[in-house]
Design a protein around this motif. Structure first.
Motif, short mmCIF file in Angstrom:
data_model
loop_
_atom_site.label_atom_id
_atom_site.label_comp_id
_atom_site.label_asym_id
_atom_site.label_seq_id
_atom_site.Cartn_x
_atom_site.Cartn_y
_atom_site.Cartn_z
N LYS A 150 0.84 -1.20 0.00
CA LYS A 150 0.00 0.00 0.00
C LYS A 150 0.87 1.24 0.00
CE LYS A 150 -3.75 -2.50 0.78
NZ LYS A 150 -4.87 -2.61 -0.12
N GLN A 151 0.33 2.31 -0.55
CA GLN A 151 1.01 3.59 -0.54
C GLN A 151 0.26 4.54 0.38
OE1 GLN A 151 3.95 4.11 -2.41
NE2 GLN A 151 3.76 1.90 -2.56
N THR A 152 0.80 5.74 0.58
CA THR A 152 0.14 6.72 1.44
C THR A 152 -1.20 7.13 0.87
OG1 THR A 152 1.35 8.46 0.29
CG2 THR A 152 2.30 7.63 2.32
N ILE A 153 -1.34 7.08 -0.45
CA ILE A 153 -2.62 7.35 -1.10
C ILE A 153 -3.09 6.05 -1.74
CG2 ILE A 153 -3.75 8.54 -3.00
CD1 ILE A 153 -2.10 10.96 -2.39
N ASP A 154 -4.27 5.60 -1.35
CA ASP A 154 -4.80 4.33 -1.87
C ASP A 154 -6.28 4.53 -2.14
OD1 ASP A 154 -5.37 1.77 -2.54
OD2 ASP A 154 -5.16 0.94 -0.51
N LEU A 155 -6.63 4.71 -3.40
CA LEU A 155 -8.03 4.94 -3.77
C LEU A 155 -8.77 3.61 -3.78
CD1 LEU A 155 -7.53 7.59 -6.58
CD2 LEU A 155 -7.97 7.93 -4.16
N LYS A 156 -9.93 3.58 -3.13
CA LYS A 156 -10.64 2.32 -2.93
C LYS A 156 -11.19 1.73 -4.21
CE LYS A 156 -11.88 3.44 1.84
NZ LYS A 156 -12.98 3.66 2.81
N ASP A 157 -11.47 2.58 -5.21
CA ASP A 157 -12.06 2.03 -6.43
C ASP A 157 -11.04 1.26 -7.27
OD1 ASP A 157 -10.51 3.97 -7.65
OD2 ASP A 157 -12.18 5.28 -8.12
N ARG A 158 -9.75 1.43 -6.99
CA ARG A 158 -8.66 0.69 -7.64
C ARG A 158 -8.69 0.81 -9.17
NH1 ARG A 158 -5.56 -2.15 -4.45
NH2 ARG A 158 -6.22 -2.57 -2.34
N LYS A 159 -9.12 1.95 -9.66
CA LYS A 159 -9.09 2.18 -11.11
C LYS A 159 -7.66 2.28 -11.60
CE LYS A 159 -13.42 4.61 -12.17
NZ LYS A 159 -13.99 5.89 -12.64
N VAL A 160 -7.49 1.97 -12.89
CA VAL A 160 -6.20 2.23 -13.54
C VAL A 160 -6.19 3.72 -13.85
CG1 VAL A 160 -4.77 1.74 -15.54
CG2 VAL A 160 -6.15 -0.08 -14.52
N LEU B 3 -6.03 12.26 -14.42
CA LEU B 3 -6.26 13.46 -13.62
C LEU B 3 -5.26 14.53 -14.02
CD1 LEU B 3 -6.78 11.84 -10.08
CD2 LEU B 3 -8.48 12.25 -11.88
N VAL B 4 -5.73 15.76 -14.21
CA VAL B 4 -4.88 16.86 -14.66
C VAL B 4 -5.21 18.12 -13.86
CG1 VAL B 4 -4.50 15.99 -17.00
CG2 VAL B 4 -6.55 17.35 -16.50
N THR C 179 -9.24 13.19 -2.17
CA THR C 179 -7.98 12.50 -2.40
C THR C 179 -7.43 12.75 -3.79
OG1 THR C 179 -8.71 10.78 -0.87
CG2 THR C 179 -6.81 10.28 -2.25
N LYS C 180 -8.32 12.79 -4.78
CA LYS C 180 -7.86 12.99 -6.15
C LYS C 180 -7.26 14.38 -6.33
CE LYS C 180 -11.16 9.71 -8.12
NZ LYS C 180 -12.31 9.52 -9.03
N LEU D 8 -3.86 14.28 -4.97
CA LEU D 8 -2.93 13.64 -5.90
C LEU D 8 -2.39 14.63 -6.91
CD1 LEU D 8 -4.48 10.16 -6.77
CD2 LEU D 8 -2.14 10.59 -6.02
N VAL D 9 -3.29 15.44 -7.51
CA VAL D 9 -2.86 16.43 -8.49
C VAL D 9 -1.92 17.45 -7.85
CG1 VAL D 9 -3.63 18.28 -10.03
CG2 VAL D 9 -4.89 16.13 -9.93
N GLU D 10 -2.27 17.89 -6.64
CA GLU D 10 -1.42 18.86 -5.94
C GLU D 10 -0.05 18.27 -5.64
OE1 GLU D 10 -3.76 19.92 -2.56
OE2 GLU D 10 -4.99 21.36 -3.68
#
Length: 588
Positions: free
Chosen positions: A236-246, A307-308, A332-333, A336-338
């Protein structure tokens, strides 16, 4: 700057439509490719107003331009990418990172295979990754193929192979296999590769403990290393999105004429960070950002979501890449961008000073070269020869464009029977420039020879014989074989200050051409030694020679092999003859 009549007339003809423009120098070489929503406004902006030093340098080299009208901004972007890939313009932002990430592919065939690859070709296959480590990826594929009896062969044989007898394949090549069992196996593998190592990890743990209890410590160590690979890839990483999308995240930071681009890649909760090298900027930062992303996905798998940051034209990217592109506003997203933007800025700040210093030194070296020859020197070609007492006589050519090596133009030459270094120089120069003339290709601005008066005279003879328009200079060395001066065509020496950038640039050129030609010389010599040693042994033909080299990798290892080891490839009698030939005077 003053604009030529040709450019003025062409600027007046620019349309109010989207498209691509192609900037060229006086030799017709493409300098820069750009896209625009409105061609007239974008192209004219290069020739009016105030620009930074780098853009001014680009504009000063533009002798002509072409434009291609497209139906939309999407078409313009795709055309720009294709033109960049085809022509490699020196002033464009390009995806220069040659690192390709490993993926795991599960084929769509009924009796599927699981393998590692770096190139995604068939869109019908299931692709998992990229993975941060090739070794970890290889270990996971090996683990899957060991635990699951999936097909191992690339093509289906007609008889059972070793894997079937080892219970690592169901044997669909020769017997009926339960399709439900096969599909259930596919689901379990997919679940594992999507980030749930679950029962597989437990099974490997049990195998490791069982091997340890039976004192099979080497096998236990192997299982332990596989567990580590699973943990490394699945951690696991510090950010782990539950939907597990690519999902991929991109950002950039631009300042002082440079741009730093960076991306994070999320696969099953794993963040793979990729820092892109800071590059010079000759266009709008957002244009460079879009171009970079599209170039990246021409070589890599397009994710489910990208994400951009704020201000990115999402519609254009979605249209070009055919995937969901978002500018996250919260959560969270957004974090991630920040994070990507912060990393891009930090990378820029850390590397800018060094990059700027290198750039300034390169500009100073090029400016000094221009002043010495009283003309712009963009393309420099330098030659070097190598031989051993006349044998394996070869030459190498390296090419520098504005002080940077252009490896696509490197060439090596096999030369005729050796007579003298001067004759070798004449031969390679004649072959090089006669070919450029016959193919109507542009000549270099400067030809550098690695030597003094004799080499320059040889180069001048070829120049005059072919009617070439280029400058010639030689690199003069001192008693320590260190470059101390340039010698021009009039055989006048121009001292080089060892503290100035030009000295270091010329030294790099000299070292590069020497490295290039020596590498080629050693390769030919090694091939010749292998041929001569094996060709003299009766019973060894092309096929057996190839088998020997595949088995032992080099002539040194063939010589170190015993007769018994040689017999794994050769008949006993031939192995004995080869051994005796490689060990004269030794009793076999």
């Amino acid at each position: 700057m003053a604009i030529s009549e040709l450019l003025k007339n062409k600027l007046a003809l620019l349309p109010d439509q989207p498209g691509c423009y192609i900037m060229k120098d006086k030799k017709g070489k493409i300098l820069y490719v750009g896209k625009a929503k409105v061609l007239k406004n974008r192209v004219r902006s290069y020739f009016h107003g105030v620009h930074d030093n780098k853009t001014t340098r680009l504009v000063s080299k533009i002798h002509d331009f072409e434009f291609i009208v497209t139906g939309s901004e999407k078409e313009a972007l795709l055309l720009e990418i294709n033109l960049i890939k085809k022509n490699h313009p020196p002033f464009n932002i390009m995806f220069m990172d040659d690192k390709s990430y490993p993926y795991i592919v599960m084929s769509k065939e009924p009796f599927f295979t699981v393998r590692m690859t770096r190139q995604i070709r068939r869109s019908t296959d299931e692709v998992f990754g990229p993975y941060p480590s090739a070794q970890s990826c290889f270990d996971i594929v090996r683990l899957i193929n060991r635990i699951f009896p999936v097909r191992k062969c690339k093509s289906m044989p007609k008889t059972p192979c070793l894997y079937y007898h080892m219970h690592q394949c169901l044997g669909p090549c020769f017997q009926t296999v339960d399709l439900k069992q096969n599909e259930e196996m596919r689901k379990q593998i997919r679940r594992f590769l999507q980030g749930d190592p679950g029962w597989i990890r437990k099974q490997v743990q049990e195998e490791m403990e069982r091997a340890s209890q039976t004192m099979a410590f080497e096998r236990a160590q192997e299982y332990y290393e596989i567990l580590q690979s699973i943990d490394h890839v699945m951690e696991k990483q510090t950010i782990d999105l539950k939907d597990r999308k690519v999902r991929d995240v991109f950002g950039f930071y631009a300042d002082k004429g440079y741009i730093s681009l960076q991306g994070f890649f999320l696969r099953s909760g794993q963040i793979i960070e990729r820092t892109f090298t800071i590059q010079e900027l000759y266009e709008e930062p957002m244009d460079a950002f879009l171009s970079f992303i599209v170039q990246y996905y021409q070589e890599n798998m397009i994710p489910t979501e990208i994400l951009v940051p704020e201000g990115t034209p999402v519609e254009v990217l979605e249209d070009v890449l055919d995937c969901h592109v978002r500018i996250p506003q919260r959560g969270t997203k957004r974090s991630l961008v920040e994070m990507v933007l912060k990393n891009a800025k930090e990378a820029h700040d850390q590397k800018f000073e060094l990059t700027l210093r290198k750039d300034q030194d390169l500009q100073a070296a090029n400016a000094k070269l221009n002043s010495i020859f009283d003309k712009p020197i963009h393309t420099v070609e330098i030659f070097d020869n190598s031989h051993i007492q006349g044998a394996f006589n070869v030459s190498g050519l390296v090419v520098y464009e504005d002080g940077k090596p252009d490896k696509s133009q490197y060439r090596h030459y096999k030369l005729d029977t050796y007579r003298s270094d001067v004759d070798s120089m004449k031969e390679v120069l004649y072959r090089r420039y006669f070919r450029l003339l016959s193919e109507e290709k542009s000549m270099p601005d400067l030809l550098l020879v690695d030597g003094g008066a004799q080499q320059i005279q040889a180069a001048k003879a070829i120049k005059e014989g072919l009617g070439l328009d280029l400058c010639i200079a030689g690199l003069v060395k001192d008693e320590r074989h260190t470059t101390r001066a340039l010698m021009n065509e009039d055989l006048q020496e121009i001292p080089l200050d060892k503290k100035e950038p030009l000295f270091f640039l010329l030294t790099r050129m000299q070292d590069e051409v020497h490295r290039y030609v020596i590498t080629y010389h050693r390769k030919l010599r090694s091939q010749s030694m292998t041929r001569s040693a094996l060709d003299m042994v009766e019973g060894i033909g092309p096929k057996r020679k190839k088998e020997l080299l595949r088995k032992f990798k080099s002539m040194k290892q063939i010589k170190a092999a015993s007769i018994e080891e040689l017999e794994t490839v050769l008949p006993r009698r031939t192995a004995q003859v080869l051994y005796a030939h490689l060990h004269p005077g030794e009793k076999s």
